[in-house]
Scaffold this motif. Structure first.
Motif, PDB file in Angstrom:
ATOM      1  N   ILE A  68       3.705  -7.090  -5.083  1.00  0.00           N
ATOM      2  CA  ILE A  68       2.816  -8.245  -4.918  1.00  0.00           C
ATOM      3  C   ILE A  68       1.641  -8.170  -5.877  1.00  0.00           C
ATOM      4  CG2 ILE A  68       1.241  -9.372  -3.290  1.00  0.00           C
ATOM      5  CD1 ILE A  68       3.205  -8.474  -1.070  1.00  0.00           C
ATOM      6  N   THR A  69       1.100  -6.981  -6.075  1.00  0.00           N
ATOM      7  CA  THR A  69      -0.082  -6.827  -6.926  1.00  0.00           C
ATOM      8  C   THR A  69       0.217  -7.170  -8.377  1.00  0.00           C
ATOM      9  OG1 THR A  69      -0.948  -5.123  -5.462  1.00  0.00           O
ATOM     10  CG2 THR A  69      -1.878  -5.229  -7.683  1.00  0.00           C
ATOM     11  N   VAL A  70       1.396  -6.716  -8.885  1.00  0.00           N
ATOM     12  CA  VAL A  70       1.696  -6.960 -10.297  1.00  0.00           C
ATOM     13  C   VAL A  70       1.902  -8.437 -10.585  1.00  0.00           C
ATOM     14  CG1 VAL A  70       2.676  -4.668 -10.697  1.00  0.00           C
ATOM     15  CG2 VAL A  70       4.169  -6.553  -9.929  1.00  0.00           C
ATOM     16  N   LEU A  71       2.092  -9.270  -9.538  1.00  0.00           N
ATOM     17  CA  LEU A  71       2.162 -10.710  -9.784  1.00  0.00           C
ATOM     18  C   LEU A  71       0.840 -11.232 -10.334  1.00  0.00           C
ATOM     19  CD1 LEU A  71       4.006 -12.010  -6.595  1.00  0.00           C
ATOM     20  CD2 LEU A  71       4.923 -11.957  -8.915  1.00  0.00           C
ATOM     21  N   PHE A  72      -0.264 -10.660  -9.862  1.00  0.00           N
ATOM     22  CA  PHE A  72      -1.585 -11.196 -10.189  1.00  0.00           C
ATOM     23  C   PHE A  72      -2.390 -10.317 -11.152  1.00  0.00           C
ATOM     24  CE2 PHE A  72      -0.459 -12.462  -5.822  1.00  0.00           C
ATOM     25  CZ  PHE A  72      -0.409 -13.841  -5.986  1.00  0.00           C
ATOM     26  N   ARG A  73      -2.216  -9.009 -11.099  1.00  0.00           N
ATOM     27  CA  ARG A  73      -3.072  -8.115 -11.906  1.00  0.00           C
ATOM     28  C   ARG A  73      -2.344  -6.822 -12.213  1.00  0.00           C
ATOM     29  NH1 ARG A  73      -4.850  -8.821  -6.871  1.00  0.00           N
ATOM     30  NH2 ARG A  73      -6.283 -10.428  -7.588  1.00  0.00           N
ATOM     31  N   ASN A  74      -2.998  -5.993 -13.009  1.00  0.00           N
ATOM     32  CA  ASN A  74      -2.460  -4.673 -13.367  1.00  0.00           C
ATOM     33  C   ASN A  74      -3.015  -3.643 -12.386  1.00  0.00           C
ATOM     34  OD1 ASN A  74      -1.586  -2.305 -14.477  1.00  0.00           O
ATOM     35  ND2 ASN A  74      -2.685  -2.535 -16.423  1.00  0.00           N
ATOM     36  N   PRO A  75      -2.174  -3.080 -11.497  1.00  0.00           N
ATOM     37  CA  PRO A  75      -2.702  -2.148 -10.489  1.00  0.00           C
ATOM     38  C   PRO A  75      -3.124  -0.807 -11.071  1.00  0.00           C
ATOM     39  CG  PRO A  75      -0.313  -2.248 -10.355  1.00  0.00           C
ATOM     40  CD  PRO A  75      -0.729  -3.286 -11.341  1.00  0.00           C
ATOM     41  N   PHE A  76      -2.728  -0.523 -12.327  1.00  0.00           N
ATOM     42  CA  PHE A  76      -3.063   0.766 -12.915  1.00  0.00           C
ATOM     43  C   PHE A  76      -4.430   0.773 -13.594  1.00  0.00           C
ATOM     44  CE2 PHE A  76       1.604   0.396 -12.985  1.00  0.00           C
ATOM     45  CZ  PHE A  76       1.934   1.506 -12.226  1.00  0.00           C
ATOM     46  N   GLY A  77      -5.010  -0.432 -13.763  1.00  0.00           N
ATOM     47  CA  GLY A  77      -6.311  -0.490 -14.409  1.00  0.00           C
ATOM     48  C   GLY A  77      -6.246   0.034 -15.831  1.00  0.00           C
ATOM     49  N   LYS A  78      -7.107   1.001 -16.176  1.00  0.00           N
ATOM     50  CA  LYS A  78      -7.156   1.545 -17.531  1.00  0.00           C
ATOM     51  C   LYS A  78      -6.302   2.809 -17.683  1.00  0.00           C
ATOM     52  CE  LYS A  78     -11.776  -0.280 -18.510  1.00  0.00           C
ATOM     53  NZ  LYS A  78     -11.283  -1.292 -19.455  1.00  0.00           N
ATOM     54  N   ILE A  79      -5.557   3.161 -16.645  1.00  0.00           N
ATOM     55  CA  ILE A  79      -4.697   4.338 -16.725  1.00  0.00           C
ATOM     56  C   ILE A  79      -3.565   4.051 -17.711  1.00  0.00           C
ATOM     57  CG2 ILE A  79      -3.142   5.855 -15.434  1.00  0.00           C
ATOM     58  CD1 ILE A  79      -4.772   5.201 -12.938  1.00  0.00           C
ATOM     59  N   PRO A  80      -3.350   4.943 -18.699  1.00  0.00           N
ATOM     60  CA  PRO A  80      -2.252   4.717 -19.654  1.00  0.00           C
ATOM     61  C   PRO A  80      -0.898   4.854 -18.963  1.00  0.00           C
ATOM     62  CG  PRO A  80      -3.254   6.867 -20.018  1.00  0.00           C
ATOM     63  CD  PRO A  80      -4.122   6.170 -19.014  1.00  0.00           C
ATOM     64  N   ILE A  81      -0.071   3.841 -19.126  1.00  0.00           N
ATOM     65  CA  ILE A  81       1.269   3.841 -18.536  1.00  0.00           C
ATOM     66  C   ILE A  81       2.268   3.406 -19.597  1.00  0.00           C
ATOM     67  CG2 ILE A  81       0.474   3.377 -16.194  1.00  0.00           C
ATOM     68  CD1 ILE A  81       1.141   0.429 -16.629  1.00  0.00           C
ATOM     69  N   PRO A  82       3.554   3.672 -19.399  1.00  0.00           N
ATOM     70  CA  PRO A  82       4.566   3.253 -20.381  1.00  0.00           C
ATOM     71  C   PRO A  82       4.548   1.741 -20.585  1.00  0.00           C
ATOM     72  CG  PRO A  82       5.498   4.824 -18.835  1.00  0.00           C
ATOM     73  CD  PRO A  82       4.134   4.477 -18.319  1.00  0.00           C
ATOM     74  N   LYS A  83       4.914   1.339 -21.805  1.00  0.00           N
ATOM     75  CA  LYS A  83       4.855  -0.079 -22.170  1.00  0.00           C
ATOM     76  C   LYS A  83       5.762  -0.935 -21.289  1.00  0.00           C
ATOM     77  CE  LYS A  83       5.113  -3.142 -26.195  1.00  0.00           C
ATOM     78  NZ  LYS A  83       5.905  -4.174 -25.529  1.00  0.00           N
ATOM     79  N   PHE A  84       6.950  -0.410 -20.936  1.00  0.00           N
ATOM     80  CA  PHE A  84       7.878  -1.226 -20.156  1.00  0.00           C
ATOM     81  C   PHE A  84       7.332  -1.512 -18.761  1.00  0.00           C
ATOM     82  CE2 PHE A  84       9.064   3.005 -18.746  1.00  0.00           C
ATOM     83  CZ  PHE A  84       9.406   2.842 -17.425  1.00  0.00           C
ATOM     84  N   LEU A  85       6.423  -0.618 -18.263  1.00  0.00           N
ATOM     85  CA  LEU A  85       5.762  -0.896 -16.990  1.00  0.00           C
ATOM     86  C   LEU A  85       4.616  -1.890 -17.168  1.00  0.00           C
ATOM     87  CD1 LEU A  85       5.565   2.595 -15.214  1.00  0.00           C
ATOM     88  CD2 LEU A  85       6.989   0.643 -14.588  1.00  0.00           C
ATOM     89  N   LYS A  86       3.816  -1.664 -18.204  1.00  0.00           N
ATOM     90  CA  LYS A  86       2.657  -2.533 -18.431  1.00  0.00           C
ATOM     91  C   LYS A  86       3.074  -3.970 -18.737  1.00  0.00           C
ATOM     92  CE  LYS A  86      -1.730  -2.689 -20.927  1.00  0.00           C
ATOM     93  NZ  LYS A  86      -2.587  -2.014 -21.922  1.00  0.00           N
ATOM     94  N   ASP A  87       4.213  -4.127 -19.449  1.00  0.00           N
ATOM     95  CA  ASP A  87       4.677  -5.474 -19.798  1.00  0.00           C
ATOM     96  C   ASP A  87       5.115  -6.278 -18.582  1.00  0.00           C
ATOM     97  OD1 ASP A  87       4.134  -4.991 -22.416  1.00  0.00           O
ATOM     98  OD2 ASP A  87       6.212  -4.569 -22.996  1.00  0.00           O
ATOM     99  N   HIS A  88       5.304  -5.602 -17.451  1.00  0.00           N
ATOM    100  CA  HIS A  88       5.735  -6.302 -16.248  1.00  0.00           C
ATOM    101  C   HIS A  88       4.664  -6.258 -15.168  1.00  0.00           C
ATOM    102  CE1 HIS A  88       9.559  -5.612 -18.338  1.00  0.00           C
ATOM    103  NE2 HIS A  88       9.944  -6.738 -17.735  1.00  0.00           N
ATOM    104  N   THR A  89       3.407  -6.239 -15.600  1.00  0.00           N
ATOM    105  CA  THR A  89       2.273  -6.428 -14.705  1.00  0.00           C
ATOM    106  C   THR A  89       1.563  -7.724 -15.094  1.00  0.00           C
ATOM    107  OG1 THR A  89       0.777  -5.155 -16.131  1.00  0.00           O
ATOM    108  CG2 THR A  89       1.982  -3.922 -14.442  1.00  0.00           C
TER     109      THR A  89
END
Length: 435
Positions: A68-89
């Motif tokens: 539900i959160t990734v529908l509206f925002r990035n739940p990881f904030g400024k934490i570096p995460i893999p691109k394939f995860l970030k592209d789906h937030t």
């Protein structure tokens, strides 16, 4: 912009609270069961079943929270995460342009496409609904009241002199730019094609005959004036000395000719009048004919006359004043006549099926043409408005409207996850006992 916290809906806050309570209960149950497994080893088989249920509830709650959160925002904030995860937030903000186009296309295809408009109007007798509405005394009275209240205010806002000058300037310019020979030709054609001229001529002959027979003195005076204008009065008066009453014979001959024209629809004079009208129609249809040139030159001469222009302006002022004063009366004659006309219009529409069919066809054609011309503009308008929305404001709006139901999914995730974990734990315990 108002902070999101200040206008968050109560339903959203309540759902978030329930979801958080459910997740915390699952976490606390999981921690408590891990401690219980150490303290109560004799019941470890039962505790493991319950622990698996609690773990599944925690996993289900967290998974739904993330979804539900990734529908509206990035739940990881400024934490570096893999691109394939970030592209789906931040799915909604990232796809705002596509959502805008999709919404515009949805509205166009389901509401404003020519096919939808045609199908909707074909199953609706729109003119009947309009006629029934207009025929209702309450409705036509309301329409009349609106007109009665609005028109005087318009006249107060814009002075009658300004209205007169505006109408004078625009109407005169329109008439000046119009070659009225074509208009006159079409009017004559309409009269001849419908034999309206025969009715007018018949009525005119009736009136002339009645007047001459009922007013002999006035007829003689008119004939005398005509003879004087033609310069034959002395000759007619001299003929009377030898017993020839030229004036009476002329009147009798004229009455006889009128009676013969009344009695014979195919009278030569009638045919001559129709022939002259037909020739005039053909001449006026030709813009280069002498008749057209004379008519247009006469028109231009009238429009160049200050007297004519002053008459137009003055007539408009007088008319506006008369309309305004009448509408301000509680027993306004104009308002009552207008109400009756509106009611009769509605009743005539309701009672005349042919008129309704014609109106429905015309209205349907207009609506289909408008939808065909402007549906793409509707898509563009909706898309542009959505593009103009601030992403943060758009997210808050969507979350306020549907977020309550979305966050209740988190509660369901905990409950369903716990139930599935319990079932799996029981199955695992049965397998351990069996083997």
């Amino acid at each position: 912009m108002i902070p999101a916290e200040e206008h968050t809906s109560p339903n959203l806050n309540r759902s978030k609270r329930y979801a958080m309570i459910a997740l915390m209960m699952a976490v606390l149950a999981w921690l408590a069961l891990m401690v219980a497994a150490k303290l109560l080893p004799e019941y470890v088989w039962l505790i493991h079943i319950l622990m698996l249920s609690a773990e599944a509830g925690v996993v289900g709650g967290l998974a739904d929270w993330y979804a539900i959160t990734v529908l509206f925002r990035n739940p990881f904030g400024k934490i570096p995460i893999p691109k394939f995860l970030k592209d789906h937030t931040e799915i909604i903000p990232r796809n705002k342009a596509r959502i805008a186009e999709s919404m515009g296309r949805f509205v166009q295809e389901n509401f404003f496409s020519p096919q939808v408009v045609e199908r909707t109007l074909s199953s609706t007798d729109l003119s009947l609904a309009v006629g029934q509405w207009l025929a209702n005394p309450t409705n036509n009275s309301q329409v009349t009241q609106v007109i009665q209240q609005t028109v005087p205010k318009i006249f107060e806002f814009v002075s009658q002199e300004q209205v007169g000058r505006f109408i004078q300037a625009n109407s005169v310019q329109w008439v000046r730019n119009t070659q009225i020979n074509t208009l006159a030709s079409e009017m004559i054609r309409a009269v001849l094609d419908n034999d309206f001229h025969q009715d007018v001529l018949q009525r005119g002959l009736d009136l002339a005959h009645d007047w001459m027979t009922q007013h002999p003195e006035q007829t003689q005076a008119l004939t005398q004036t005509l003879f004087k204008e033609l310069g034959v009065w002395k000759l007619a008066k001299g003929a009377s000395w030898i017993g020839i009453d030229v004036q009476k014979r002329t009147i009798d001959s004229l009455i006889e000719r009128v009676e013969s024209m009344l009695a014979d629809p195919e009278h030569p004079w009638r045919q001559k009048i129709e022939s002259v009208a037909h020739d005039l129609m053909l001449q006026l249809a030709d813009a280069d004919s002498d008749a057209s040139a004379r008519l247009n030159s006469t028109k231009d001469a009238l429009l160049d006359s200050p007297q004519v222009l002053n008459f137009i302006s003055g007539a408009v002022v007088i008319l506006c004043n008369a309309i305004r004063e009448d509408l301000l009366k509680t027993d306004s004659g104009i308002a009552e006549n207008l109400r009756v006309a509106i009611q009769q219009l509605g009743q005539n529409i309701v009672s005349n099926q042919d008129i309704r069919r014609l109106l429905n066809e015309k209205l349907s054609g207009i609506a289909i043409n408008l939808s065909d011309q402007y549906s793409e503009k509707v898509i563009l308008f909706i898309s542009e408005r959505i593009h103009e929305w601030d992403s943060r404001e758009m997210i808050d709006k969507i979350e306020n409207e549907v977020g309550g139901d979305l966050h209740m999914i988190r509660v369901n995730g905990v409950v369903v996850g716990a139930f599935i974990g319990l079932v799996l734990g029981i199955i695992r315990a049965l397998v351990d006992v069996a083997f």
